[in-house]
Write an enzyme that holds these catalytic residues in place. Structure first.
Site, mmCIF file in Angstrom:
data_model
loop_
_atom_site.group_PDB
_atom_site.id
_atom_site.type_symbol
_atom_site.label_atom_id
_atom_site.label_comp_id
_atom_site.label_asym_id
_atom_site.label_seq_id
_atom_site.Cartn_x
_atom_site.Cartn_y
_atom_site.Cartn_z
ATOM 1 N N GLY B 151 0.832 -1.230 -0.083
ATOM 2 C CA GLY B 151 -0.016 -0.026 -0.196
ATOM 3 C C GLY B 151 0.900 1.171 -0.060
ATOM 4 O O GLY B 151 1.811 1.156 0.368
ATOM 5 N N CYS B 152 0.167 2.310 -0.403
ATOM 6 C CA CYS B 152 0.938 3.616 -0.360
ATOM 7 C C CYS B 152 1.604 4.223 0.927
ATOM 8 O O CYS B 152 2.860 4.449 1.120
ATOM 9 C CB CYS B 152 0.144 4.732 -1.065
ATOM 10 S SG CYS B 152 -1.378 4.696 -0.577
#
Lengths: 348, 348, 348, 348
Positions: B151-152
C-alpha cells in the site's frame, strides 16, 4: 557518443528552464552540458530545483564563464531584453540558439519597442530569426541558426486558426480570443500578486486590451492571410499551475459550416504528431495535455449558423514554451520532431 | 522484437491502471498488449482516458476475453476481492502477476478477513506472494511469479523506518505515523465525498484509528524486528491530486542521536536509485517527487534529545503504487530496476 | 416577534439550499422554519451540512409533511422539473415562492420544452412569475407572489450588458460571451466528472454552443431592446469552488467609446448597493466578491477603436443564486434589499 | 451612538488585519475608526483589499498620525518586534490593546529572545498582558488592558488538550502534535516560497523541530499542569488558503479510555459557543469551520488500548487569530463573546 549534441540552458532557475531540463532527460540525441542562472550562479541545480538533485547536472554558472565552443545549442530561457543581449554574444560560437523569450518574435523593431517598451538593439539579427511555430515552420526551421519560439497564447491561438484562415473559411476581421492560463505562465518570482493566497480560489482577467502576445498573433495572421489584422485577446488567470485554453468565436465565410472547419483542421494536422482534432463534440481539456507537447483542438457549431466556436488547449510550459523549443531544435537538425517529447499528458 | 515482454493492465479504467500505461510508454522491454475494464469493456482507451487517445492502445476488454497465453505479465489494478478472484484464474497462464491491490499483502488470511471484511479464498496462494517493497525485497523478487505491491502508506512509512528499526536505533513501541495524502489515493469513482466541491479548500483526517494499511505496516515491522508491533497511523486528505507525506516522531534508543538515523538511512539506500536522503535540514516536499518513482526522506532533531522526526514523501500513484509495481517487475526479470522509471519529479 | 417572516428552504441538502441558510443567519426579518430534502428527509441539518450543526435548525422533512400555513415564503432550491411540480402545490398556501430553479425563467413554454427537454406543465403560472434580476425588476418584484431567479450566467452577463443595450451604445448582434465558473455551479452530487481528481489542475469548456442559459439571456435582451437576439455563450469550468466571470467583446455603436460604456454602467448602478463599476483600468476578480451578493464590473478599451471589453464577476452561489433570491424577497416585501446580505467578499 | 466603541486596526494591509475588518462589519458595538499600514499609509482601504472598497472605511495612515484619544481599542496585526514598539506607545492612550502578534505571548523575556531572536524591550509590560486563549481566560480577560492573542497552532492544540491535562487523563510527557495549515498563516508578502506555482499541488512540513509556537504551547501546558513540558510540533503546509488541523496521539493514564476524553471535552466546553465536540466517530474537517470562529474537535480510539487520537480544527485566520482577538475584546468588555462572530463555516 559522438553524435550526442550538447545543450546549454540559459536561465535554468526559471520554469521554462527546468522544463527544458525535464524534457531533455529522455532525449536520445541531446544532453545538458551547461546551465546558467543570473542571480544563482554557483549554486547546484538541486538547490534551485530539488526535483533535479539526483541527475548529476552541472552547477549553475554565469553565462560568461561557459566554454561556448563546447556547446552545440543554447536554449535561452531568459527574460526579454536580457535575452537579446546574451544571445548576440553567444550566437557566433554555437550552431543553434533557441530563444524562448519574446526578443526575436516580432520582425519589426519598432513594433518590438512599442510593445516591450525598449529599443531592440539588434534589428539585423531579428531578420534572421525563424519564428518557430513548429507545425507551420518545418521548412524554414531546417538548419535554422536562431529560432524564436512563439509565445504561449500565440501558439494556442494560431494552431487552430491558421488552417481556417489559410483555407479561407473564416473572416479575418473580428477575431476575438478569450483565453485561460495557469500561473506558471507568469514565471518564477517573488511577487505578492503571484502568491498562493492571492490567487487560490479565484480567477481574473489580465492584460485586458493590451496583452503583449496580441501583436505577435497579428503578425502571423497577416503573414498567412496577407491581410492587416488586429485580434482581440483577453487572457484569464485561474488557480492551476499549467494549462491554457483559447476559445475563439469565428464568423464563417458564406456557405461554410463548422464541419468544414473541423475537416480543415484534420487535413492540416493529419501528419502532425502533436496536434489532435478531437472527435466531434469532444471538448478539449487542459489536463489531458498537461506536461506533454500536445495540442488538442475542436470546432463546435455555435447557436447561429454563421458562427462557430474554436477551442484549443496546450500546456503553456510545454507546447507553449519548452516543449516546442525542443521540437524546433529537432526540426532544425532534421531529426524526428518527436525526440524527447513523446510523453502522454500527465493525468490525473 | 523477441525480447519485448507483453503486458496486460487489468483495471485500466482506474488511476493506478492509467499510471501503469503512462509509465510503460518509456519502458524499453515491456509493451502493453491488453487492457481490461470491468464496466467499460468494449470502449477505446482514449474514451476512458483522453490523454491516451493517440497511443494506439488496444480497446478495453473483459479479462475473460483476453488470450492469456500471449501475455507475459499482468498488472492487476483491481479492487481488493475482485483482484484475488481474477488473479487466481490468470496465474497459471502468465509468467508473472503484479498485484497492486491489497489481496496478497497480508500473509495471514484471518487478518485479511478481519481487516477487509471478507474471507480470503486462496490462502495457499497467499503464501507464495512476494511482498514487493522493492528496496527490501530485491532477492525474493527475483523470478517471483506473484508480487503483492505494498500500500502507499506502508511504502512511505516503511522505507524510512525499516533501516532505523533494523539498525536498532529507535523503539519499536510507540510508532505514531501522521500522514498526508492526495485525493487520487481514493481511486476513480463517482462519490459525493470525493467531489471537488466537498474537498477543495479544506482538509480532514480519515480512517482514524483503523486504517487498513496499519496492520500491513505492523506485519513488515514485525518481520524485520521480530517484535510484535501496533503502529498508530492517522492519514489526512488534502486538496491535491498526488503526493504523500509520512511524519513519524520516533524515540531514540539510548545514546543515539538524530544524525545516527540520517547515517543509517544514507547507508541503507546508498545504492538505491529511487531513494534520496536529503541534505541536513532539507525538508522533503511531495511536489519534488510528483509523477516520479522517487522517495525523498530526512531526519530532524526534535525539541527533546531523545526523539527525532522522520519525514518521507512519495507520489502515492507512482512509488506508492504503479511505479513500484513496474520496479518490482523489473527486479523479477533481473533488469535494471530503473527501466521505464527514470523520470524526474513533475514540477512545477 | 410578530414581524419576523418564516421561511422554508426546499432542497436544503444542495449548495444553493445551504447558501440560503448561511445568508439567512444574519437576516433581521426572516427566519428558517422548515427545511426539506428529497432523499434526506428525516436527517438532521448538521448531518447534511456539518457547518450548520450548532444552529438548532429544524430537521429535513419531506415537503409534503410541512405545515404550509405556518410558512410565509418558500425558497425553492430544487432541480428543474421537480421545482414546478412542488411549487404549484405550495403556491396557494404561502405568500411568496422564490424559485431558484430554471422552471419559471423562460416565459415561453415551448422554448422551455426545447431547452430543458420536458413539457412545462404549468404555462398559466409561468406567465405570473416575475423574472428576478433584482436591479432590473424592482418594480415588478414589489408584492410578487412567484419570483423566478435568473441563472448565474444570465445574471453575470445581463448586469453589465443591459445598460449598454438600453442606452443604445453597443450592437445587439454578435454578443459573444466567454465565461468562467467555479464548480459549485454544477450542484452537489456524486459524479465522476465532478470529482476532485478529474477537475483539479485543469480547465475545460462545457455546454459549448448549447448552454441552457443562452436562451434565457436572449429573452431578456430582447425584452430590453425589442430586437431578436442570439447570444453566443461559452462557459469554462476551472478548479475553484465559487466565482464567475463573464467577458464580452462588444461592438460599439458609431461614435461611442469605451468610456461612454463605463459612464452608462455607473449611471445605471449608482443607487445599487451590490453593483460596483470599478475604477478605470481595475480588473474585476472573483475572489473579491466571493461569498458576497456583489457584482463588480468594468469596461476596457480593446485594441481596435470600435470594440470594447466588458467584464463582470459575481459569486455564482450568492448573487448568482441564493443571495439574489433573498434580495428579491427583500424587494418583494418592500424591505431594504440589503437585509441579510451586507457581508463583504470573503478574501483571502 | 454613544455606546459604540471605536477600533483602530494596526497593520490593516495584512490578512489578519482584513479579517478583523471583515468580522467587525457585523459587530453591533464596535466600529472601525482608523486603519494603519506601514508601507501603504495614504492608500485607500479598497486599494489594499478590493473587497472592502464599498465600505467607506478610513484611508490607511501611519499610526503616528492617528488621534489615539478618539480610539477605544487597537487591534494590533503587526509583525512581532514592530508590534511591541508600537503598542508601548499607544497603550497609555487607549483603553485596550489586543495584540495578534507573538510579542506578548511568552511571559519570560529570555525565552522570547531565544525564540524570536531579538531582545524583548518591555519585560515589565509583558507581565501585564493577558494570554487570550478565550475559553481558558474569561476571568483574566475581564477589563484586561493588554491582551496577547495566542498563535494559531497553540490555539488549535491547547483547546483540545487542556481539559484532558487538567482532568489528569493523559500523560504530559510525549505530547507529539502533527499539524496541517493553510497558506494564509504565512502572511501577506512577496516571497518565492509562498508563490502559487511553488505551493500548488504539493505539501511539505516546515519549522520541523523548532517551530516558534512550540514553546508557547509548553508555557500554557506547564501553567495548567504544573509540570515542565516539551511538546513536539510538526506543522505541514498544504495547498489551501485557510484551515488548521492538529492531530495528537496521546497516552492515556491508567484505567482511562478514549471516551473519558470525549466526556472531559464535552464537559469543558458545554457552555462555550464556539467549541463543539463532534458526535462519536465524526471527523473534524477544516472546511466546516472555515471563516468562522469555531473549533471542532473529537477523540478517537487508537489501535492500542492505551492511546487515543485527539483531533481539532479551526480557521487559522479566525479562531486562530482575528476572530479570537474580537472574542477576547468582547470578554474584556463583559459583552456576549459571540458579538460579531456568529457566522457559520463558509462551505462550500
Amino acid at each position: 557518443m559522438a553524435n550526442i549534441k550538447k545543450a546549454a540552458v540559459l536561465g535554468a532557475s526559471g520554469y521554462t528552464g527546468v522544463e527544458v531540463i525535464r524534457l531533455l532527460q529522455h532525449h536520445p540525441k541531446l544532453e545538458i552540458a551547461a546551465l546558467t542562472g543570473h542571480s544563482r550562479a554557483g549554486e547546484r541545480a538541486g538547490d534551485v530545483f530539488a526535483n533535479t538533485a539526483h541527475l548529476g547536472l552541472p552547477d549553475l554558472q554565469d553565462w560568461k564563464d561557459i566554454s561556448w565552443s563546447d556547446i552545440d545549442v543554447a536554449f535561452a530561457c531568459l527574460p526579454h531584453g536580457a535575452s537579446q543581449e546574451t544571445i548576440v554574444e553567444i550566437l557566433p560560437h554555437v550552431d543553434t540558439v533557441v530563444d524562448l523569450s519574446a526578443d526575436f518574435r516580432l520582425r519589426d523593431p519598432d513594433l518590438y519597442e512599442n510593445v516591450y517598451g525598449r529599443t531592440h538593439n539588434f534589428p539585423e539579427i531579428l531578420e534572421t530569426a525563424v519564428y518557430g511555430l513548429s507545425e507551420w515552420a518545418r521548412e524554414p526551421l531546417a538548419n535554422a541558426k536562431l529560432i524564436a519560439c512563439p509565445g504561449c497564447f500565440p501558439t494556442c491561438t494560431l494552431l487552430p486558426l491558421l488552417p481556417l484562415l489559410k483555407d479561407d473559411l473564416i473572416e479575418t476581421s473580428s477575431l476575438a480570443v478569450s483565453a485561460i492560463t495557469g500561473v506558471t505562465g507568469a514565471g518564477r518570482k517573488a511577487s505578492l500578486g503571484l502568491s498562493f493566497t492571492e490567487l487560490a480560489e479565484g480567477a481574473h482577467a489580465y492584460g485586458v486590451g493590451n496583452h503583449r502576445h496580441a501583436p505577435e498573433i497579428d503578425q502571423i495572421v497577416e503573414r498567412v492571410t496577407g491581410q492587416k489584422t488586429t485580434v482581440s485577446l483577453t487572457p484569464h488567470l485561474v488557480p492551476m499551475n499549467r494549462g491554457m485554453i483559447t476559445t475563439t468565436v469565428v464568423s464563417l465565410k458564406k456557405g461554410r459550416g463548422y464541419n468544414d472547419l473541423r475537416e480543415s483542421l484534420k487535413a492540416a494536422y493529419q501528419n502532425s504528431k502533436f496536434v489532435t482534432v478531437l472527435s466531434e463534440g469532444e471538448v478539449p481539456q487542459t489536463r489531458h495535455v498537461r506536461g506533454s507537447n500536445r495540442c488538442h483542438m475542436n470546432v463546435f457549431q455555435d447557436r447561429t449558423a454563421d458562427t462557430a466556436i474554436v477551442i484549443a488547449v496546450i500546456d503553456n510550459l510545454t507546447k507553449g514554451s519548452s516543449g516546442q523549443a525542443i521540437q524546433n531544435y529537432n526540426l532544425s537538425q532534421g531529426w524526428d520532431e518527436n525526440l524527447g517529447l513523446d510523453m502522454i499528458g500527465f493525468f490525473p
